[in-house]
Design an enzyme around this catalytic site. Sequence first.
Site, PDB file in Angstrom:
ATOM      1  N   ASP A 127       0.832  -1.204   0.000  1.00 45.79           N
ATOM      2  CA  ASP A 127       0.000   0.000   0.000  1.00 45.79           C
ATOM      3  C   ASP A 127       0.872   1.261   0.000  1.00 45.79           C
ATOM      4  O   ASP A 127       0.563   2.244  -0.655  1.00 45.79           O
ATOM      5  CB  ASP A 127      -0.915   0.009   1.233  1.00 45.79           C
ATOM      6  CG  ASP A 127      -2.029  -1.034   1.093  1.00 45.79           C
ATOM      7  OD1 ASP A 127      -2.217  -1.533  -0.054  1.00 45.79           O
ATOM      8  OD2 ASP A 127      -2.666  -1.359   2.106  1.00 45.79           O
ATOM      9  N   CYS A 128       1.965   1.236   0.762  1.00 44.23           N
ATOM     10  CA  CYS A 128       2.808   2.437   0.823  1.00 44.23           C
ATOM     11  C   CYS A 128       3.878   2.457  -0.273  1.00 44.23           C
ATOM     12  O   CYS A 128       4.416   3.508  -0.600  1.00 44.23           O
ATOM     13  CB  CYS A 128       3.436   2.561   2.209  1.00 44.23           C
ATOM     14  SG  CYS A 128       4.124   1.023   2.827  1.00 44.23           S
ATOM     15  N   TYR A 129       4.208   1.288  -0.823  1.00 43.86           N
ATOM     16  CA  TYR A 129       5.165   1.215  -1.938  1.00 43.86           C
ATOM     17  C   TYR A 129       4.518   0.429  -3.076  1.00 43.86           C
ATOM     18  O   TYR A 129       4.812  -0.749  -3.277  1.00 43.86           O
ATOM     19  CB  TYR A 129       6.452   0.522  -1.501  1.00 43.86           C
ATOM     20  CG  TYR A 129       7.260   1.278  -0.475  1.00 43.86           C
ATOM     21  CD1 TYR A 129       8.043   2.363  -0.876  1.00 43.86           C
ATOM     22  CD2 TYR A 129       7.260   0.901   0.865  1.00 43.86           C
ATOM     23  CE1 TYR A 129       8.795   3.064   0.059  1.00 43.86           C
ATOM     24  CE2 TYR A 129       8.012   1.597   1.795  1.00 43.86           C
ATOM     25  CZ  TYR A 129       8.769   2.673   1.390  1.00 43.86           C
ATOM     26  OH  TYR A 129       9.523   3.361   2.292  1.00 43.86           O
TER      27      TYR A 129
END
Lengths: 493, 129
Positions: A127-129
């Site tokens: 989700d963040c990368y």
Amino acid sequence: MKTVDEINEKIRKGDVHVVTAEEMKEIVEELGPERAAEEVDVVTTGTFGAMCSSGAFLNFGHSDPPIKMKRVWLNDVEAYAGLAAVDAYIGATRLSETREGYGGAHVIEDLVSGRSVELRAVGYGTDCYPRTEIRTSITIHDLNQAIMFNPRNAYQRYYAATNSSDRAIHTYLGTLLPNYGNVIYCGAGELSPLCNDPEYEAIGIGTRVLLCGGIGYIAWHGTQHSPQQKFGTLALIGDMKQMSRNFMRAAVFHRYGVSLYVGVGVPIPILNERIAKNTGVRDDEIKTLILDYSGGRRDRKAVKEVSYAELKSGRVEIDGREVPASSLSSIYMARKIAEELKALIEKGEFLLTNPVERIPKHMEFRPMKEVREPLVREIMKTEFPWIEEGSSLQDAARAIVKSGVTHIPVIGKDGGLCGIVTAWDISKAVVSGEKDLHKLMTRKVITSSPDEPVSVAAKKIERYNVSALPVVENGKVIGIVASDDISRLVMRK
Amino acid sequence: MKALLKFVPRMADAPLIAEVILETGAKMNIIRGSVDVGGGGEVMVEIPDERVNDVVSSFRSRGVEVTLLERPIEIDWERCIHCGACTSICHVGVFSLDKEGKLVMNAGKCVQCGVCVYSCPTLALRIVK
């Protein structure tokens, strides 16, 4: 007695007396250690050898959208990416997946030379990368950090290699000609950093050094550090952005792989007479063993002991024959590094540091603890059905039916093995009408012992076509090992 | 002076080297030879310096291709790190180190065996063909 701070003061004022290790030998010989310690402030040492245990931490910065790299390649050489999202460690000996004679060392040399390198990575996609793939081209200037970290450099001395076999062999020490055709050695001998401070008295963790032409530090003792054997090593760290290709070089060893020549210059502050005396060491006092590299095993046969003076003469005697000897490290480059470091100190561009911790003087270099073969003791059953000597055929049949085990040891009053009876023996008894268990059972029993490797027991089971082996120790039956115990062991692997 | 003689397949039956030696009287040293697919091949010879001209023209008049090897091996000094690994590997003594530890090459001695080429850690050596 002098201190590092006093020497640094002299460096700042421009009246420091620096000599190279080679120059120091003459001075110690001429003036003696006491006066040499008064005259000389710093001795510069150097070495330039192939040091496989080298590599660099790189930080690439974040792309947009960002990627958490799972695997990363630089010019098709894989770097280790099991760190944070865009950090990686490129090891010198990792080989290119597409190009022969190219590896991590070449990537490091290309980066130091300012050449552009292709970066390719795949990501986990989180989700963040979210990004899962990237391909770009970078130079060292595009990297946030490029930190060389070498777990093992600057061997105090190293074994020399030869080959007794009748064919040429290709090793990490280069080509070894057949029938003791040549000797190859490593290390700069009397110029080498640790040979000039064998008690690790003047240098230690935190000592500022010249690493591949840039500023570096002794970070720790090196891996495989073996001080009692005079095989000390150093772990070094340095800023790759300051380095120069002139003081490092990628290398290819035929049928072995890739390595990195690392230039290391270490300044030795002459704080007292003892340190001065140690820097007076000569090649004929530094001894090493010539080992036979033809066996392909860890423990290599020593051919003879030689000094670095003999090795550097280019000829050593083996079995009454003169054998050519050559170096794999460059003495010429080691000298240039010692001179470069001397010039930098004289110009006031390189100050010395006080070590914050000593390098250990006692440490063992042990061989690998290898996976040991499992022993019968570890898989045998210690609880098993058995019958006493003198039991009847019915007792045996009952034991088999009750336990579901088809082989029943017959054990004497003393705990010793009298025989073994199987379901097969009982079937035969039904056919033949024989009722005496003593006659029916097998009396010459194939047995095992608790310390027997399982593979040996398995071979017995196969060769004698039996289903189980009673395990006997000191004349007593302590267990039984059956073919199903061995199958279970194999399944577990 | 070393020279490389190239023979095409049909020449292999005639004793050409013997003919040239008898004609010129030059004492040639045959260093190595190889046969190619199809029957042709290559022979490396050492010709006494003062006889190079007549030996070469004698071979050429017989249709043999002659290449004079003034430098049978070349070094890229930019790549060389002066380790000297080559000095113990070369059996004819092409390489040595000077007093400063710098590599010195006497290329004329080279017989092009090629062992140094793959033994050089920085791949600085090249056989000249």
